[in-house]
Design an enzyme around this catalytic site. Structure first.
Site, mmCIF file in Angstrom:
data_model
loop_
_atom_site.group_PDB
_atom_site.id
_atom_site.type_symbol
_atom_site.label_atom_id
_atom_site.label_comp_id
_atom_site.label_asym_id
_atom_site.label_seq_id
_atom_site.Cartn_x
_atom_site.Cartn_y
_atom_site.Cartn_z
ATOM 1 N N ASN A 149 0.799 -1.242 0.000
ATOM 2 C CA ASN A 149 0.000 0.000 0.000
ATOM 3 C C ASN A 149 0.829 1.288 0.000
ATOM 4 O O ASN A 149 0.387 2.305 -0.522
ATOM 5 C CB ASN A 149 -1.043 -0.013 1.130
ATOM 6 C CG ASN A 149 -0.448 -0.168 2.497
ATOM 7 O OD1 ASN A 149 0.728 -0.498 2.639
ATOM 8 N ND2 ASN A 149 -1.252 0.066 3.512
ATOM 9 N N GLU A 248 4.786 -4.017 12.286
ATOM 10 C CA GLU A 248 3.824 -2.942 12.024
ATOM 11 C C GLU A 248 2.626 -3.603 11.366
ATOM 12 O O GLU A 248 2.654 -3.927 10.173
ATOM 13 C CB GLU A 248 4.445 -1.887 11.099
ATOM 14 C CG GLU A 248 5.656 -1.165 11.696
ATOM 15 C CD GLU A 248 5.292 -0.196 12.810
ATOM 16 O OE1 GLU A 248 4.094 0.089 13.005
ATOM 17 O OE2 GLU A 248 6.206 0.266 13.503
ATOM 18 N N CYS A 282 -3.057 1.375 6.892
ATOM 19 C CA CYS A 282 -3.216 0.806 8.232
ATOM 20 C C CYS A 282 -3.772 1.875 9.170
ATOM 21 O O CYS A 282 -4.412 1.571 10.162
ATOM 22 C CB CYS A 282 -1.887 0.296 8.745
ATOM 23 S SG CYS A 282 -0.600 1.544 8.640
ATOM 24 N N GLU A 456 8.700 2.763 14.351
ATOM 25 C CA GLU A 456 9.510 3.180 13.198
ATOM 26 C C GLU A 456 9.513 4.699 13.138
ATOM 27 O O GLU A 456 8.473 5.339 13.318
ATOM 28 C CB GLU A 456 8.936 2.587 11.906
ATOM 29 C CG GLU A 456 9.113 1.066 11.864
ATOM 30 C CD GLU A 456 8.768 0.451 10.521
ATOM 31 O OE1 GLU A 456 7.807 0.918 9.871
ATOM 32 O OE2 GLU A 456 9.444 -0.504 10.114
#
Ligand code: NAD
Length: 476
Positions: A149, A248, A282, A456
């Site tokens: 994505n 993640e 997300c 991150e």
């Protein structure tokens, strides 16, 4: 297009190597063929990462930082070609693809600066008997797995901190969008990343390529961005060698609009949080939870904006909403909308797949979505805004927290105290207060619960790739 593989970024496909096609989701047309690597190739890629590991770890942090900075500068120069490539293979509108180049590039710049900011501690033991020295060193060869994505940003968000920390990496992009990663690997090579430090493995056999890497004791770290279902499988596999992991994973973000919210700002925020990337993020607002006193007005204003989307190929002039990634994604949105409607939701705009070539779903607003609808409990990953109303703050918090995920939440209110309270009350790794976008290379991105492990970006990001070591030196 050159194909990256175990022979190094940019190396051509050797004759006879199997390939797979990469498609444009707006048309179904084939864009390119890339090498379809297998388990033996993955292990050969790890050989390269292992062979390069000591040299890269011993390279001065300043030099590693300068390589990343050159990569940032090159990316800025090639902004348009990266944006076009992403728009073609993933479908996002060009304007959004440019935004991702800017966001993805920031990780190269940020970690070029962080490379020289890794600090330890030096202090007296509490007993006064010696000196305690705390330092950090690279974890070693890493395996980085990225989703389709955000083909560029998910790669730079991992590669940049790993390289800054002194780690070598094997990168496996999603098979639907490998072209951006291939181009990025070539750019990194041009920026001065030595041979073997970054190797891209493209494959249609993600599980087959991953298993031998995770069971090889030379690998020391797995960083994965993708679905929670796959993340759980990988965490279990990573247990075998007690790998460091960063995960993640998926989300189910609540977007809470309080009774006192500025509704124009809330609608702007919802457009961004829900429809950016066609809802395939997300961080996408999965549940729009709106106070019952303003739900109708919010829905009316949102529907007006949503009806004005220009749907088309991401590369076409004027497109503001692109296709979904493939036909499976369209089928999934259709099923979720049908389920919500069967349970009593009302379609205000859209509501179905679009009858045109490519993988398109109409931008959709659903009102009165019941709390037991399937889409309240799983990622929609499409341009479907599901509005549900709540009674009061306690009800909103209960509803928002009714999920095993906890990546991001959004709250719109003009009451600062309420915004602060929500930071404590919502179970989430990140919170947007009166904004629909929280991502920033300088901030720690990540979730709680089943949304993942680790962070991150920010000053935290580099530590995902560093081990902490401690030494005690007793006083003579
Ligand atoms: P996915 O889990 O299907 O795939 C992600 C990556 O894992 C791909 O490279 C895929 O090839 C690989 N993969 C799939 N099965 C594997 C296996 N058995 N072993 C090893 N690798 C395997 O996810 P996706 O559909 O590509 O991406 C969408 C998901 O990613 C959503 O759930 C989204 O929320 C999540 N995501 C999370 C973040 C975050 O930062 N938390 C960011 C972007 C996307």
């Amino acid at each position: 297009m050159a194909v990256a593989g175990v022979d190094g970024p940019g190396a051509p496909t050797p004759g006879g190597v199997a390939t797979f096609a990469v498609h444009d989701p707006a048309t179904g047309e084939v864009l390119a063929h890339v090498a379809d690597r297998g388990p033996a190739d993955a292990l050969a890629a790890l050989d390269r990462a292992v062979a390069a590991a000591d040299g890269w770890a011993a390279t001065a942090p300043r030099v590693r930082g300068e390589v990343l900075r050159r990569a940032f500068d090159l990316l800025v120069e090639r902004r348009e070609s990266f944006a076009l490539l992403m728009s073609l293979e993933m479908g996002k509108p060009l304007a959004e693809a440019r935004g991702e180049v800017a966001y993805g590039g920031e990780f190269l710049r940020w970690f070029s600066e962080e490379a020289v900011r890794v600090q330890g501690r030096y202090g007296e033991a509490p007993e006064g008997t010696g000196t305690m020295i705390v330092t950090h060193r690279p974890v070693g060869p890493c395996y980085l797995v990225t989703p389709w994505n955000f083909p560029l940003a998910m790669a730079t968000r991992k590669i940049a901190p790993a390289l800054a920390a002194g780690c070598t990496v094997v990168v496996k992009p999603a098979e639907l969008t490998p072209l951006t990663t291939i181009a990025l690997a070539e750019l990194l090579r041009e920026a001065g990343v030595p041979d073997g430090v970054v190797t891209v493995v493209t494959t249609t056999d993600a599980a087959g390529v991953t298993a031998p890497l995770l069971s090889d004791p030379r690998l020391r770290k797995l960083s994965f961005t993708g679905s929670t279902a796959v993340g759980k499988v990988l965490i279990a596999q990573a247990a075998e060698n007690v790998l460091r992991t960063s995960m993640e994973l998926g989300g189910n973000a609540p977007f809470v609009v309080m009774a006192d919210a500025d509704l124009d700002a809330a609608v702007d925020g919802a457009m961004l949080a829900k429809f950016r990337n066609g809802g395939q993020a997300c961080t996408a607002a999965n549940r729009l939870l709106v106070h019952e006193s303003v739900a109708d007005e919010f829905t009316r204003r949102l529907a007006e904006r949503v009806a004005a989307f220009v749907v088309g190929p991401g590369t076409a002039d004027g497109t503001t909403l692109g296709p979904l990634i493939d036909d499976r994604a369209v089928a999934s949105c259709t099923r979720l909308v049908d389920d919500a409607v069967a349970r009593g939701a009302r379609v205000v705009v859209g509501g179905a797949a679009l009858d045109r070539p490519g993988s398109f779903f109409a931008p959709t607003v659903l009102a009165d979505v019941p709390r037991d609808a399937d889409l309240m409990h799983r990622e929609i990953f499409g341009p479907v805004a599901a509005v549900t109303s709540f009674r009061d703050e306690d009800d909103a918090v209960q509803l928002a927290n009714d999920t095993p995920y906890g990546l991001v939440a959004y709250v719109f209110t003009t009451d600062l105290a309420c915004g602060r309270r929500m930071l404590g009350r919502l179970r989430t790794g990140m919170l947007g207060v009166n904004t629909g976008l929280v991502s920033n290379a300088a901030a720690p991105f990540g979730g709680v619960g089943q949304s993942g492990l680790g962070r991150e970006g920010g000053s935290e990001g580099i530590h995902e790739y560093l081990d902490t070591t401690y030494a005690l030196e007793p006083h003579g």
